[in-house]
Design a protein around this motif. Structure first.
Motif, PDB file in Angstrom:
ATOM      1  N   ASP A 163      48.962  20.360  37.343  1.00  0.00           N
ATOM      2  CA  ASP A 163      47.740  21.158  37.289  1.00  0.00           C
ATOM      3  C   ASP A 163      48.148  22.621  37.146  1.00  0.00           C
ATOM      4  O   ASP A 163      47.966  23.447  38.048  1.00  0.00           O
ATOM      5  CB  ASP A 163      46.920  20.932  38.555  1.00  0.00           C
ATOM      6  N   HIS A 164      48.726  22.920  36.000  1.00  0.00           N
ATOM      7  CA  HIS A 164      49.300  24.244  35.738  1.00  0.00           C
ATOM      8  C   HIS A 164      49.099  24.521  34.252  1.00  0.00           C
ATOM      9  O   HIS A 164      49.561  23.760  33.396  1.00  0.00           O
ATOM     10  CB  HIS A 164      50.787  24.234  36.098  1.00  0.00           C
ATOM     11  N   ALA A 165      48.394  25.587  33.940  1.00  0.00           N
ATOM     12  CA  ALA A 165      47.974  25.845  32.567  1.00  0.00           C
ATOM     13  C   ALA A 165      49.148  25.975  31.608  1.00  0.00           C
ATOM     14  O   ALA A 165      49.118  25.438  30.494  1.00  0.00           O
ATOM     15  CB  ALA A 165      47.109  27.104  32.514  1.00  0.00           C
ATOM     16  N   PHE A 166      50.195  26.690  32.017  1.00  0.00           N
ATOM     17  CA  PHE A 166      51.328  26.861  31.099  1.00  0.00           C
ATOM     18  C   PHE A 166      51.996  25.525  30.815  1.00  0.00           C
ATOM     19  O   PHE A 166      52.338  25.228  29.660  1.00  0.00           O
ATOM     20  CB  PHE A 166      52.349  27.851  31.663  1.00  0.00           C
ATOM     21  N   MET A 167      52.181  24.699  31.834  1.00  0.00           N
ATOM     22  CA  MET A 167      52.829  23.406  31.622  1.00  0.00           C
ATOM     23  C   MET A 167      51.985  22.498  30.743  1.00  0.00           C
ATOM     24  O   MET A 167      52.515  21.739  29.912  1.00  0.00           O
ATOM     25  CB  MET A 167      53.126  22.736  32.961  1.00  0.00           C
ATOM     26  N   GLN A 168      50.677  22.552  30.885  1.00  0.00           N
ATOM     27  CA  GLN A 168      49.827  21.730  30.026  1.00  0.00           C
ATOM     28  C   GLN A 168      49.893  22.207  28.576  1.00  0.00           C
ATOM     29  O   GLN A 168      49.991  21.393  27.650  1.00  0.00           O
ATOM     30  CB  GLN A 168      48.398  21.744  30.549  1.00  0.00           C
ATOM     31  N   ASP A 169      49.863  23.516  28.372  1.00  0.00           N
ATOM     32  CA  ASP A 169      50.014  24.042  27.015  1.00  0.00           C
ATOM     33  C   ASP A 169      51.376  23.656  26.434  1.00  0.00           C
ATOM     34  O   ASP A 169      51.485  23.266  25.266  1.00  0.00           O
ATOM     35  CB  ASP A 169      49.881  25.563  27.015  1.00  0.00           C
ATOM     36  N   LEU A 170      52.413  23.770  27.247  1.00  0.00           N
ATOM     37  CA  LEU A 170      53.768  23.461  26.780  1.00  0.00           C
ATOM     38  C   LEU A 170      53.884  22.001  26.344  1.00  0.00           C
ATOM     39  O   LEU A 170      54.405  21.699  25.270  1.00  0.00           O
ATOM     40  CB  LEU A 170      54.775  23.763  27.895  1.00  0.00           C
ATOM     41  N   ALA A 171      53.382  21.091  27.173  1.00  0.00           N
ATOM     42  CA  ALA A 171      53.461  19.666  26.839  1.00  0.00           C
ATOM     43  C   ALA A 171      52.625  19.341  25.605  1.00  0.00           C
ATOM     44  O   ALA A 171      53.023  18.518  24.773  1.00  0.00           O
ATOM     45  CB  ALA A 171      53.012  18.819  28.030  1.00  0.00           C
ATOM     46  N   GLN A 172      51.467  19.987  25.451  1.00  0.00           N
ATOM     47  CA  GLN A 172      50.622  19.739  24.293  1.00  0.00           C
ATOM     48  C   GLN A 172      51.292  20.204  23.007  1.00  0.00           C
ATOM     49  O   GLN A 172      51.291  19.497  22.000  1.00  0.00           O
ATOM     50  CB  GLN A 172      49.276  20.453  24.460  1.00  0.00           C
TER      51      GLN A 172
END
Length: 280
Positions: free
Chosen positions: A177-186
């Motif tokens: 639940d971390h915006a940067f990690m979600q963007d990175l994985a996407q």
């Protein structure tokens, strides 16, 4: 529109917003940088990029440029087979491409980690879980727990690299639940292997200075600031690890920082029963 097409559309939109072209993971042509990042050196062999504001929340203009630079740089390094330090919703972690066997080996070596200990896989969305796992729980359950500070252990699919945890048919899935990690994985588009940023048997890290010994061995360090309040012991517990590989049951492999809320969802809302000998 199918979930897969929606997911691809989201990835394309995020990739376009940060100036990255999409391409197959591991391809020398994927993740082409439209302009090179210019981070300040942190230590020999490492670059340090600081996220604007809180990395857990997407930066808005005018700070978006710093966020975009960090995202582009991280994707490029990961696609090149490097190991990158990243913030998550629990601890600082080490990430690499789960499809790159050499990068997986590098993670084990630099941590001094026993090769019998598995690495978790970080994904960008719940839809991705169905590609890399054989899911035996309702989709609503996944959405109740993900994204969040949990690792869900399920039977792995043939899509995952056979050199990733070859000793087990299971795999732990994370969507922080971390915006940067979600963007990175996407934007990266493939599975990321993820483990805590510390030497094995040492304390986990809530800020980048706590794993400075690892800096010379890393390609890039993404500094998202102190995690949690930067010092509370409960934050150092890491994610709650739950075995969901047995239909109708769950097992707590590691209590972690979200045990109470996770077990309440599993038992009270979905009626899952604890495996024999499992917590609670």
């Amino acid at each position: 529109m199918s979930p897969a097409r929606r997911c691809r559309g989201l990835r394309s939109a995020v990739a376009a917003s940060v100036g990255l072209s999409e391409g197959p993971t591991g391809s020398s042509r994927s993740g082409r940088l439209l302009r090179p990042p210019s981070p300040a050196p942190a230590a020999p062999g490492a670059r340090l990029l600081r996220l604007p504001g809180s990395g857990a929340v997407r930066a808005a203009s005018p700070e978006r440029a710093g966020w975009t630079e960090a995202l582009r740089a991280a994707v490029a390094e990961l696609r090149a087979g490097a190991v990158v330090a990243v913030p998550t919703d629990t601890l600082y972690g080490l990430a690499c491409s789960a499809s790159c066997s050499a990068a997986l080996g590098a993670v084990y070596r630099l941590k001094g980690r026993c090769k019998a200990k598995p690495l978790a896989v970080c994904l960008g969305s719940v839809a991705d879980v169905y590609r890399f796992c054989r899911v035996r729980v309702p989709k609503e359950l996944l959405k109740d727990l993900l994204p969040g500070p949990v690792t869900l252990v399920m039977e792995r699919s043939e899509e995952l690299n056979k050199d990733l945890n070859p000793f087990t048919p299971l795999v732990g899935i994370r969507i922080p639940d971390h915006a940067f990690m979600q963007d990175l994985a996407q934007v990266f588009e493939g599975p990321l292997a993820l483990t805590s940023a510390n030497l094995s048997s040492q304390a986990s890290s809530l800020n980048v200075k706590e794993f400075q010994d690892l800096w010379p061995h890393l390609s890039l360090i993404i500094d998202g600031g102190p995690l949690g309040d930067g010092q509370s012991p409960e934050y150092r517990l890491g994610s709650t690890v739950v075995d969901l590989s047995v239909p109708g049951k769950f097992g707590i492999i590691r209590p972690g920082c979200a045990l109470e809320s996770t077990t309440a969802i599993l038992q009270q809302k979905y009626g899952l029963l604890p495996l024999d000998g499992s917590c609670p």
